[in-house]
Each structure stands twice: as structure tokens, then as C-alpha cells.
Design an enzyme around this catalytic site. Sequence first.
Site, PDB file in Angstrom:
ATOM      1  N   SER A 197       0.835  -1.193   0.000  1.00 41.35           N
ATOM      2  CA  SER A 197       0.000   0.000   0.000  1.00 41.35           C
ATOM      3  C   SER A 197       0.877   1.253   0.000  1.00 41.35           C
ATOM      4  CB  SER A 197      -0.902   0.005   1.247  1.00 41.35           C
ATOM      5  OG  SER A 197      -1.712   1.148   1.277  1.00 41.35           O
ATOM      6  N   GLY A 198       0.571   2.187  -0.901  1.00 38.51           N
ATOM      7  CA  GLY A 198       1.338   3.422  -1.000  1.00 38.51           C
ATOM      8  C   GLY A 198       2.525   3.340  -1.932  1.00 38.51           C
ATOM      9  N   THR A 202      -1.546   2.789  -8.444  1.00 45.08           N
ATOM     10  CA  THR A 202      -2.590   3.478  -9.202  1.00 45.08           C
ATOM     11  C   THR A 202      -1.997   4.527 -10.126  1.00 45.08           C
ATOM     12  OG1 THR A 202      -4.191   3.105  -7.410  1.00 45.08           O
ATOM     13  CG2 THR A 202      -4.697   4.840  -8.995  1.00 45.08           C
ATOM     14  N   ASN A 248      -1.031   5.051   4.031  1.00 49.87           N
ATOM     15  CA  ASN A 248      -1.192   5.777   2.774  1.00 49.87           C
ATOM     16  C   ASN A 248      -2.381   6.718   2.878  1.00 49.87           C
ATOM     17  OD1 ASN A 248      -1.253   6.630   0.134  1.00 49.87           O
ATOM     18  ND2 ASN A 248      -1.747   4.638  -0.743  1.00 49.87           N
ATOM     19  N   SER A 251      -5.171   5.591  -0.258  1.00 43.64           N
ATOM     20  CA  SER A 251      -5.097   4.151  -0.475  1.00 43.64           C
ATOM     21  C   SER A 251      -6.343   3.659  -1.201  1.00 43.64           C
ATOM     22  CB  SER A 251      -4.956   3.423   0.863  1.00 43.64           C
ATOM     23  OG  SER A 251      -4.981   2.023   0.686  1.00 43.64           O
ATOM     24  N   SER A 252      -6.153   2.908  -2.276  1.00 47.87           N
ATOM     25  CA  SER A 252      -7.281   2.302  -2.990  1.00 47.87           C
ATOM     26  C   SER A 252      -7.851   1.182  -2.130  1.00 47.87           C
ATOM     27  CB  SER A 252      -6.827   1.747  -4.342  1.00 47.87           C
ATOM     28  OG  SER A 252      -6.347   2.773  -5.174  1.00 47.87           O
ATOM     29  N   GLY A 524      -2.906  -2.814  -2.154  1.00 51.66           N
ATOM     30  CA  GLY A 524      -1.685  -3.388  -1.609  1.00 51.66           C
ATOM     31  C   GLY A 524      -1.898  -4.146  -0.316  1.00 51.66           C
ATOM     32  N   GLU A 526      -1.537  -5.022   3.455  1.00 50.06           N
ATOM     33  CA  GLU A 526      -1.403  -4.239   4.693  1.00 50.06           C
ATOM     34  C   GLU A 526      -1.602  -5.155   5.892  1.00 50.06           C
ATOM     35  OE1 GLU A 526      -2.846  -0.252   5.290  1.00 50.06           O
ATOM     36  OE2 GLU A 526      -3.606  -0.172   3.247  1.00 50.06           O
TER      37      GLU A 526
END
Length: 609
Positions: A197-198, A202, A248, A251-252, A524, A526
Site C-alpha cells: 500500500s502506497g 494506481t 497511505n 489508499s485504494s 496493496g 497491509e
Amino acid sequence: TFGQRHSAPPLSSAAFAASTMEPRHSEANLVTPRELGHFEIGDCVWSPCARLGFRRSTIVSVDTHRDSFFVASTDVDPAQGGQHSVRRSDVRPCYDVGPNRTFQDNTEMVHLDDANILDNLRRRYQKDEIYTYTANVLLAVNPYKSLPALYTKEQMDRYRGKNQGTLPPHPYAIADVAYRQLQRDRKNQALVISGESGAGKTETAKKTMHYLTSVSRTDAAQGSKIQEKIVNANPILESFGNATTVMNQNSSRFGKYNEMMFNPVGSLVGAGIKTFLLESSRVVSQQQGEKNYHVFYELLAGMDEEVLDRLMLDRDASYKLLHSSGAQPLVEGSPEANKLASQFEELKTALETFVSEDVQNEIWDVVGALIHLGEVDFVETAAAANADVDAADASPCSASPSSAFTAQMQSSQEARVEVAPDAVEAAERAANLLGLPYTKLEKVLQFKEMHVQHRQGRTSHIKCPRSLAQARQTLQCVIKVLYKRLFDKIVGSINEVSNSFLSKEDSRLHEQSYKSIGTLDIYGFERLQTNSFEQLCINLANERLQQFFVEEVLEAEQRMYAEESLNIMNMELPDSQPVVCGIQGIMSKLDEHSLRAVKNLVRMGPGDD
């Protein structure tokens, strides 16, 4: 299915590769650390470091009995370094190529292992060279700053039609290979993006899609319209599908597969988005230091006062749905409020491409209703208290069977909970914005309706009053389902407009006549303090993606070595399959247990399930 495709290892970076690209090798990449068993005093090596991963060290002495070394660190503060013992298996060979030289492809290095790869990535990162190849995989390290010179029109022109490796590593090179193979082989292509993540997954996906829309053989007018729709979809998906997490700020919280369709001559004719596993639990609860989805805060910061009044919302008020995890209400005029207001204007502009103004107002009504539903709570009624007392005082001789049955039936038809007096106004506002009578919303939250089909064809309707815990759980389910359906509806509108260039006949036949390049942008991995069921599914998806990478890239590489009769020692590859199968087995058990619980087949007591 992705067809021919590759993935990338879950390093702290976004990594992706186009399908069936020709691997490139050097003579040096045949050496592995396991083959270099003879270390001597004075050799330069990489030793483990808790803070840096690995640090450059020099062997001071060799302990043959314990199969270990004493090493002295040479590139850190002496106060943090010093001599220490490390096992031979933890040491990596170090080949000094000078302070300024880096490798565009990790396979060009003398020693190809984790320590030397990380050192090469670090030194390239310090020079703003954030992209590095590892054979046919591209590693991208998030620079956390803008590098506009990397993504200009001139850069696109440089990479068009060039083979991978002739120019510095770049997402444009991967996208160009995928586009040319699409035209040459007439097979669907896929770019698979993975990472923590981060890591910038994207953003990397947006760069590749922008390149594909620019280089495709599309009519200028039509191409610009399709490109505009693809670009405008991003702020919408980020507002409704992204949130602030511990790792993040953007974050998506959903996975998406962006598909771009091309006709036989290579012209872009349409695009679509497939989404999956939206983290709907975030709408009703967030961990400390995290936030709800961006759209809620953007709405409060950027919406006109007139519309906020219609939605019965206050800009600086504190709402349970948004501020229960430590997030503070907006301060008008603050940098954060101004940023959110700017993002909301961008969101409204993007929505104009896909939905009408009336539909936009309906979207804001639903978002406002969810905020009000978050303020609703329940209290037990007098009927619930009396029912508990009657159940405790009941005895076989206290009443006749018929009167006891009548009292039980009367109590079963009475609500056991009601909306708390201080939350009635919020519930009425939510019902008004959703276009529902308040009594109907209240009935859904108070009672569970069951429909029993009899053999004679008659249907009985039974109302079961909910307990306090059940009413609160039902309210959360209503909020999550409403948000998920709103999200799916918006994605459906984006797909409908993005494919408006295809005629109905073409739409039915596009699988035969059109080929696509897909971009998988998965959220991502986590590890949070408290992990939800959805987070478990997210991490499971990442484990499966890692296993896919091992099977489709690493094992395929070893098979190619065997076919070419290269004398290479087989490396033991990581295998995530036991973890994946174990979690899937647990989910099957949970699914079976849930189905049995619905039918009241779960045993309770000493021999419970």
C-alpha cells in the site's frame, strides 16, 4: 483470464510487466550467492541490518566451527556499527562498481541477490531514476514527489516502437511492448501491477493508460473523447473508492481491472472498468488514525451552502460516520479544507462526463443520507423489558396454555427496540433524502420479515422483532449495502458512457472483433492492528498474485533455461500455495457454518459447532 501475462514481486514498489516479452540475459546473472561459498578475511560483503535491510561490511574473522563471520560495518555511523557476528547464510557478496555507476537492469549485476538488488534500487532512487528492470519485469519505487520530465509528450514519442532495453526503464516501454504484441499476435494483453500500500500502483496504471490512448491509431477527435473519459474516471474512482489509512493517505480500497479495447487496425474504440471487493466495512468503522472514503469529506468541504442546507448537513459538525476514529471536523479556510474543496470541484467536473445533473443530485442525496444514518442509535422498548420479565417469571401453573401462547404471540409482534429520541431527527432526515417514508425505514430496522411458502401455495408473512444488537447490525448492513450499490451504479455509468462509441452490434461481437489491453491495479498488502474480513481477502488476493508471479515468471524462466540446456542450478522458489489453500479452506468452513446458522442448524451448548 489474463491470457499471456506476467506479474511482479511484492517489494516496496509497484512492479508490472507486459505479456510474453523476450527475456534478456547477461553472463553475470548466472552467479548466485549460494555458489560463492569461499569468503576470506578482508572481503567486502553485505550483512543484515534491522534498519537498512543490508549494510556494507568487511569480514574481520572466520569462525569455521559455527559457520559464521565477525564483520565490521564500513558505511554507517561507527556508533551504530561495530563488529558483530553473522551467519554465513545471511551474508551476501558485494561487488564494488564505484559510487556513481548503477544498472538499468538488475540482471546485469555480478551478484543477483536481495542485498545487491536493493542497493542498486536505492542508488538509482537517489538520482531520481525510479524505474529499474529485472529481466522482463519493471520495478518502480515511489518518489513521493512530482517528476514531470519523465512523462512528457516527447518521452512518449521516444518510446514508441522501441524494443525494451534500448532506452532507460519506463512504464511507457512496457505499455508499448503490450500494444505492439496486441497488433502482431491478435491476443489480449495484460499489465499486472502489485506492491505494498502506497507504492504508487494506481499512478503507474494511469501512466500506462495515458500512453496507450496517445499512441493508438485512433482518429484524433474520437481518441481525445475516449481519452477524456478514461482520465475523468480516475478522480471519481479515487473519491468513492480511496481512503486514508495508516500507511497511505490515498489508499485504494477496492481492486479494479481497466480494460481498453482496440479494433484490428489498433484504434482505441472503447474502455471499461471491472471492480471487485470494495471495502464496505470502512463506511461504518475505521481504525484509529484512519478515515472514511474521500467523498464524504470532499462533500462537506466543497459543496455549496444551498445544497448543504438541502442535505441538512453542517460543514464543521462532527459526525460519527466520519470522525469517530480520531479524525477532526474540518476548519473552514484551513489548507486541508481548501484541498478537499478543490478535489470536490474536480470530482463534480468529472461526473459531468458520465451522469446528468439530476443523477448527481441523487448521488449527493445518498451520500448525505448515509452520514445521517451514522447518527442513528436504538434503545430497548418497554415491551422488550416486559418480555424478559415474563420469560423469567413464567411457570407451568401460572397461566393456561392458551393464554400463555396468546401473550407470546402478542409480544412477538411488538417491537423490542426503537430509535433513540435524540436520533429520531437524523433517521427522518435520512429517510427523506432516500425518498422513503420514515415509518418504512423504522420498520426495516425494528423487524425481520420472513416469507414461508406452504405446500398449498399459500405464503405466510412472519415478523420477528430484532434485538438491540440485531437492530444496530442491521443499520450497519443498510449503510454498507447502500454505499456499495451507489459505487457499482457509478462504475456502471462510467462503463456505459466509455463504450458509447461501440454500436449495439459491435458490442455483441466485440469479443471476436476487438482485442484488449487490461491493467490490473490491485490494492496493496497491509497488516493493521485490527484486520477486518475484507482485509483478509485483500491480503489473500496479494498472496495469490505473488504465487501467480512465481508460476508465470520464475518457473517459466527456469523452464526456458532447461530447454536451452543451460547449466544453471535450480533455485528453490517461494511457494504461497499452502497459505492460499489453507485460508480458502477456512473460508469454505465459515461459508458452510453461515448457511447452517441461517437455517438454525447450529448446535449450541457442550457439543456446539
